[in-house]
Motif scaffolding. Structure first.
Motif, PDB file in Angstrom:
ATOM      1  N   MET A   1       4.349   1.737   3.958  1.00 52.99           N
ATOM      2  CA  MET A   1       4.663   3.167   3.894  1.00 52.99           C
ATOM      3  C   MET A   1       3.421   3.967   3.542  1.00 52.99           C
ATOM      4  O   MET A   1       2.670   3.590   2.639  1.00 52.99           O
ATOM      5  CB  MET A   1       5.769   3.399   2.849  1.00 52.99           C
ATOM      6  CG  MET A   1       5.996   4.845   2.463  1.00 52.99           C
ATOM      7  SD  MET A   1       6.875   5.815   3.711  1.00 52.99           S
ATOM      8  CE  MET A   1       8.566   5.288   3.376  1.00 52.99           C
TER       9      MET A   1
ATOM     10  N   THR B   1       6.321   6.588   7.399  1.00 56.80           N
ATOM     11  CA  THR B   1       5.634   7.627   6.649  1.00 56.80           C
ATOM     12  C   THR B   1       6.633   8.605   6.053  1.00 56.80           C
ATOM     13  O   THR B   1       7.806   8.645   6.445  1.00 56.80           O
ATOM     14  CB  THR B   1       4.631   8.379   7.549  1.00 56.80           C
ATOM     15  OG1 THR B   1       3.840   9.263   6.750  1.00 56.80           O
ATOM     16  CG2 THR B   1       5.346   9.164   8.631  1.00 56.80           C
TER      17      THR B   1
ATOM     18  N   VAL C   1       7.328   5.921  -4.817  1.00 57.03           N
ATOM     19  CA  VAL C   1       6.294   5.253  -4.031  1.00 57.03           C
ATOM     20  C   VAL C   1       6.050   3.867  -4.620  1.00 57.03           C
ATOM     21  O   VAL C   1       5.640   3.748  -5.779  1.00 57.03           O
ATOM     22  CB  VAL C   1       4.973   6.049  -4.037  1.00 57.03           C
ATOM     23  CG1 VAL C   1       3.934   5.354  -3.155  1.00 57.03           C
ATOM     24  CG2 VAL C   1       5.208   7.478  -3.572  1.00 57.03           C
TER      25      VAL C   1
ATOM     26  N   ASP D   1       1.396   0.851  -2.152  1.00 57.43           N
ATOM     27  CA  ASP D   1       1.458   1.694  -0.964  1.00 57.43           C
ATOM     28  C   ASP D   1       0.383   2.777  -1.036  1.00 57.43           C
ATOM     29  O   ASP D   1      -0.224   3.006  -2.077  1.00 57.43           O
ATOM     30  CB  ASP D   1       2.841   2.333  -0.834  1.00 57.43           C
ATOM     31  CG  ASP D   1       3.852   1.391  -0.181  1.00 57.43           C
ATOM     32  OD1 ASP D   1       3.512   0.209   0.038  1.00 57.43           O
ATOM     33  OD2 ASP D   1       4.978   1.833   0.096  1.00 57.43           O
ATOM     34  N   TRP D   2       0.191   3.452   0.095  1.00 56.98           N
ATOM     35  CA  TRP D   2      -0.822   4.502   0.176  1.00 56.98           C
ATOM     36  C   TRP D   2      -0.207   5.876   0.017  1.00 56.98           C
ATOM     37  O   TRP D   2       0.817   6.196   0.639  1.00 56.98           O
ATOM     38  CB  TRP D   2      -1.557   4.441   1.507  1.00 56.98           C
ATOM     39  CG  TRP D   2      -2.640   3.410   1.561  1.00 56.98           C
ATOM     40  CD1 TRP D   2      -2.558   2.157   2.101  1.00 56.98           C
ATOM     41  CD2 TRP D   2      -3.966   3.537   1.036  1.00 56.98           C
ATOM     42  NE1 TRP D   2      -3.756   1.500   1.951  1.00 56.98           N
ATOM     43  CE2 TRP D   2      -4.642   2.310   1.306  1.00 56.98           C
ATOM     44  CE3 TRP D   2      -4.658   4.558   0.381  1.00 56.98           C
ATOM     45  CZ2 TRP D   2      -5.972   2.108   0.929  1.00 56.98           C
ATOM     46  CZ3 TRP D   2      -5.971   4.349   0.009  1.00 56.98           C
ATOM     47  CH2 TRP D   2      -6.620   3.134   0.285  1.00 56.98           C
TER      48      TRP D   2
ATOM     49  N   SER E   1      -2.894  -0.521   5.643  1.00 59.00           N
ATOM     50  CA  SER E   1      -1.528  -0.861   5.234  1.00 59.00           C
ATOM     51  C   SER E   1      -1.068  -2.175   5.838  1.00 59.00           C
ATOM     52  O   SER E   1      -0.172  -2.838   5.304  1.00 59.00           O
ATOM     53  CB  SER E   1      -0.559   0.260   5.645  1.00 59.00           C
ATOM     54  OG  SER E   1      -0.838   1.445   4.946  1.00 59.00           O
TER      55      SER E   1
END
Length: 315
Positions: A1, A53, A126, A130-131, A263
């Protein structure tokens, strides 16, 4: 994600003219409207490539309603933070030779509660690892350390964080040591206080920032491609854009490709190649349109681990 935060999103109207003439009444040959802002463009590009996303953004006024509708049309899941002001509208004038003239509105005035809500919503839910990508200019009312606060909050939760901004907001973010920054050459030069005329000068600046605690420093260089510096080395990637239609959002698409690859646990060099591939594909598209997998097929990227430090960079 890949989660994105865009504190000052926009509606981007791109108008194509045969040639821009000041003071004249002119007829556009085409136009298009897209949702915009650095973080949102990253989410749009990731979604167009089939990635997972979520975009966090403020929304208010009639323009905010249009922005949300455009995000739905682009299949971008959004978390909306309601604000009292109206979302801005930006205009890009495109000419056949690739020249792009941008007129950006300042955006709404946010109060302290709206600023806090943006950061809180970006950090909520989050998963660690994850980014989270924060990008773009700050609206009126947002403090210069907005992205610094975001970085510190992400670190507390084990979230990898990327920042793409400029000026005082970038300097404040750098102090908080994000995982990744992605300035362009001018923004990097402003950050360190000197011009960067060669590839070697860019690499020296990026390596100094990496040694100071930023895991990855990626620098977009326009027609000269991009570089990435990590503790494991430095790489330079280039690709030939056969037809430059619009440079709007190309850097955002580059960051999207980079994060998309990271990712998937690709190496920094592989991620750089993917980012340059996405960014190069974007300049062949009108307005701030983002590429799809079909647009990547004819883009060929060259990556080297021994960059030519004497290479003069194009203006």
């Amino acid at each position: 994600m890949i989660i994105t935060l865009t504190p000052n999103p926009s509606i981007d109207r791109a108008v194509t003219l045969d040639a821009l003439s000041r003071g004249e009444v002119q007829r556009a040959t085409s136009s298009r409207v897209d949702p915009g802002g650095k973080g949102l463009n990253v989410s749009r590009a990731v979604a167009a490539m089939g990635g997972d996303t979520r975009a966090v953004l403020p929304s208010g006024g009639l323009e905010g309603g249009l922005l949300e509708a455009l995000c739905r049309a682009a299949s971008v899941p959004v978390v909306v933070v309601p604000i009292r002001g109206s979302v801005r509208m930006n205009i890009s004038v495109l000419e056949p030779d690739g020249t792009t003239t941008k007129i950006n509105e300042p955006g709404p005035l946010l109060d302290a509660a709206e600023v806090d809500a943006l950061i809180a919503n970006a950090l909520t839910g989050v998963p660690a690892g994850d980014w989270l990508s924060g990008g773009g200019s700050l609206p009126l009312g947002a403090p210069a350390d907005f992205y610094g606060r975001l970085v510190r909050g992400a670190h507390e939760r084990g979230i990898r964080v990327a920042i793409d901004t400029s000026g005082a907001p970038l300097a404040a973010a750098v102090e908080a040591k994000p995982t990744l920054i992605k300035p362009n050459r001018d923004e990097l030069g402003e950050l360190i206080g000197r011009d960067l005329p060669t590839l070697g000068a860019v690499l020296d600046a990026a390596q100094a920032l990496q040694r100071d605690g930023i895991d990855m420093v990626a620098v977009s260089l326009g027609r000269d491609g991009a570089v990435i510096v990590t503790s494991g080395g430095a790489w330079h990637a280039t690709a030939v854009a056969s037809d430059v239609v619009s440079t709007v959002a190309a850097g955002d698409c580059m960051l999207a490709g980079f994060l998309f690859a990271l990712s998937a646990d690709h190496s920094a060099a592989e991620a750089l190649a993917e980012g340059v591939r996405w960014g190069t594909a974007a300049v062949a598209l009108p307005g701030s349109q983002v590429p799809t997998p079909a647009d990547l097929r004819d883009v060929h990227v060259t990556v080297t681990s021994t960059p030519d430090r004497e290479l003069p960079l194009a203006d």
